[in-house]
Design a protein around this motif. Structure first.
Motif, PDB file in Angstrom:
ATOM      1  N   MET A   1      12.312  74.610 -67.539  1.00  0.00           N
ATOM      2  CA  MET A   1      12.111  75.693 -66.592  1.00  0.00           C
ATOM      3  C   MET A   1      13.376  76.556 -66.590  1.00  0.00           C
ATOM      4  O   MET A   1      14.484  76.058 -66.481  1.00  0.00           O
ATOM      5  N   LEU A   2      13.169  77.870 -66.718  1.00  0.00           N
ATOM      6  CA  LEU A   2      14.274  78.819 -66.696  1.00  0.00           C
ATOM      7  C   LEU A   2      14.344  79.477 -65.325  1.00  0.00           C
ATOM      8  O   LEU A   2      13.320  79.632 -64.661  1.00  0.00           O
ATOM      9  N   GLN A   3      15.553  79.875 -64.919  1.00  0.00           N
ATOM     10  CA  GLN A   3      15.723  80.428 -63.577  1.00  0.00           C
ATOM     11  C   GLN A   3      16.606  81.664 -63.574  1.00  0.00           C
ATOM     12  O   GLN A   3      17.513  81.798 -64.393  1.00  0.00           O
ATOM     13  N   LEU A   4      16.313  82.549 -62.624  1.00  0.00           N
ATOM     14  CA  LEU A   4      17.147  83.707 -62.316  1.00  0.00           C
ATOM     15  C   LEU A   4      17.565  83.590 -60.859  1.00  0.00           C
ATOM     16  O   LEU A   4      16.713  83.413 -59.993  1.00  0.00           O
ATOM     17  N   ILE A   5      18.842  83.681 -60.593  1.00  0.00           N
ATOM     18  CA  ILE A   5      19.301  83.648 -59.204  1.00  0.00           C
ATOM     19  C   ILE A   5      19.166  85.063 -58.659  1.00  0.00           C
ATOM     20  O   ILE A   5      19.766  86.003 -59.174  1.00  0.00           O
ATOM     21  N   LEU A   6      18.340  85.227 -57.626  1.00  0.00           N
ATOM     22  CA  LEU A   6      18.056  86.537 -57.060  1.00  0.00           C
ATOM     23  C   LEU A   6      19.107  86.957 -56.043  1.00  0.00           C
ATOM     24  O   LEU A   6      19.526  88.098 -55.997  1.00  0.00           O
ATOM     25  N   ASN A   7      19.489  86.052 -55.180  1.00  0.00           N
ATOM     26  CA  ASN A   7      20.551  86.302 -54.200  1.00  0.00           C
ATOM     27  C   ASN A   7      21.128  84.952 -53.791  1.00  0.00           C
ATOM     28  O   ASN A   7      20.831  83.941 -54.426  1.00  0.00           O
ATOM     29  N   ASP A   8      21.912  84.912 -52.749  1.00  0.00           N
ATOM     30  CA  ASP A   8      22.573  83.658 -52.378  1.00  0.00           C
ATOM     31  C   ASP A   8      21.614  82.573 -51.891  1.00  0.00           C
ATOM     32  O   ASP A   8      22.004  81.415 -51.787  1.00  0.00           O
ATOM     33  N   LYS A   9      20.356  82.915 -51.626  1.00  0.00           N
ATOM     34  CA  LYS A   9      19.392  81.917 -51.143  1.00  0.00           C
ATOM     35  C   LYS A   9      18.189  81.727 -52.065  1.00  0.00           C
ATOM     36  O   LYS A   9      17.645  80.639 -52.136  1.00  0.00           O
ATOM     37  N   GLU A  37       0.701  84.039 -64.768  1.00  0.00           N
ATOM     38  CA  GLU A  37       0.367  85.221 -65.559  1.00  0.00           C
ATOM     39  C   GLU A  37       0.635  84.917 -67.021  1.00  0.00           C
ATOM     40  O   GLU A  37       1.464  84.065 -67.340  1.00  0.00           O
ATOM     41  N   THR A  38      -0.071  85.634 -67.917  1.00  0.00           N
ATOM     42  CA  THR A  38       0.181  85.445 -69.341  1.00  0.00           C
ATOM     43  C   THR A  38       1.495  86.118 -69.717  1.00  0.00           C
ATOM     44  O   THR A  38       1.892  87.118 -69.126  1.00  0.00           O
ATOM     45  N   ILE A  39       2.144  85.554 -70.702  1.00  0.00           N
ATOM     46  CA  ILE A  39       3.393  86.134 -71.192  1.00  0.00           C
ATOM     47  C   ILE A  39       3.126  87.515 -71.769  1.00  0.00           C
ATOM     48  O   ILE A  39       3.928  88.438 -71.601  1.00  0.00           O
ATOM     49  N   LYS A  40       1.969  87.680 -72.403  1.00  0.00           N
ATOM     50  CA  LYS A  40       1.590  88.980 -72.981  1.00  0.00           C
ATOM     51  C   LYS A  40       1.541  90.067 -71.900  1.00  0.00           C
ATOM     52  O   LYS A  40       2.066  91.164 -72.088  1.00  0.00           O
ATOM     53  N   ASN A  41       0.922  89.784 -70.776  1.00  0.00           N
ATOM     54  CA  ASN A  41       0.845  90.766 -69.686  1.00  0.00           C
ATOM     55  C   ASN A  41       2.219  91.073 -69.094  1.00  0.00           C
ATOM     56  O   ASN A  41       2.497  92.217 -68.736  1.00  0.00           O
ATOM     57  N   LEU A  42       3.063  90.068 -68.992  1.00  0.00           N
ATOM     58  CA  LEU A  42       4.409  90.299 -68.466  1.00  0.00           C
ATOM     59  C   LEU A  42       5.235  91.162 -69.420  1.00  0.00           C
ATOM     60  O   LEU A  42       5.974  92.042 -68.989  1.00  0.00           O
ATOM     61  N   ILE A  87      14.446  86.110 -70.798  1.00  0.00           N
ATOM     62  CA  ILE A  87      13.874  84.847 -70.294  1.00  0.00           C
ATOM     63  C   ILE A  87      12.473  84.632 -70.853  1.00  0.00           C
ATOM     64  O   ILE A  87      12.129  83.535 -71.284  1.00  0.00           O
ATOM     65  N   LEU A  88      11.646  85.681 -70.886  1.00  0.00           N
ATOM     66  CA  LEU A  88      10.294  85.558 -71.438  1.00  0.00           C
ATOM     67  C   LEU A  88      10.339  85.163 -72.906  1.00  0.00           C
ATOM     68  O   LEU A  88       9.490  84.384 -73.358  1.00  0.00           O
ATOM     69  N   ASN A  89      11.299  85.673 -73.647  1.00  0.00           N
ATOM     70  CA  ASN A  89      11.414  85.341 -75.081  1.00  0.00           C
ATOM     71  C   ASN A  89      11.811  83.895 -75.305  1.00  0.00           C
ATOM     72  O   ASN A  89      11.538  83.338 -76.361  1.00  0.00           O
ATOM     73  N   LYS A  90      12.448  83.284 -74.331  1.00  0.00           N
ATOM     74  CA  LYS A  90      12.855  81.875 -74.449  1.00  0.00           C
ATOM     75  C   LYS A  90      11.723  80.904 -74.145  1.00  0.00           C
ATOM     76  O   LYS A  90      11.820  79.726 -74.457  1.00  0.00           O
ATOM     77  N   LEU A  91      10.652  81.384 -73.523  1.00  0.00           N
ATOM     78  CA  LEU A  91       9.544  80.506 -73.126  1.00  0.00           C
ATOM     79  C   LEU A  91       8.688  80.127 -74.319  1.00  0.00           C
ATOM     80  O   LEU A  91       8.528  80.808 -75.255  1.00  0.00           O
TER      81      LEU A  91
END
Length: 91
Positions: A1-9, A37-42, A87-91
């Motif tokens: 699972m990959l993650q992006l930190i959006l803010n401090d919470k 959602e499909t990766i293609k649509n994203l 991130i999508l390319n790493k999935l």
């Protein structure tokens, strides 16, 4: 699972599910919203200059090179479309 930190919470996680991906907004191990959602649509979403994707609690709005993440119709973070695509390319 990959993650992006959006803010401090809040964290946006990407969980692969075959040809789909599950996007999860969470706070301290508590899921606040998710969307499959499909990766293609994203990837198509990222190629457009202005576009909105998803309805409901989790929404993504794109303007130029910026992806705005909304939770319950309130903006919570801004992410670069390049970072999102990497991130999508790493999935």
């Amino acid at each position: 699972m990959l993650q992006l930190i959006l803010n401090d919470k809040l964290i946006l996680s990407f969980e692969p599910l075959g040809k789909k991906v599950r996007l999860i907004i969470s706070e301290s191990d508590v899921e606040l919203a998710c969307r499959k959602e499909t990766i293609k649509n994203l990837k198509h979403f990222l190629t457009e200059d202005e576009m909105k994707i998803f309805k409901g609690r989790l929404q993504l709005h794109k303007q130029g090179d910026i992806v705005e993440v909304l939770l319950k119709n309130k903006p919570i973070a801004v992410v670069s479309s390049i970072e999102f695509e990497q991130i999508l390319n790493k999935l």
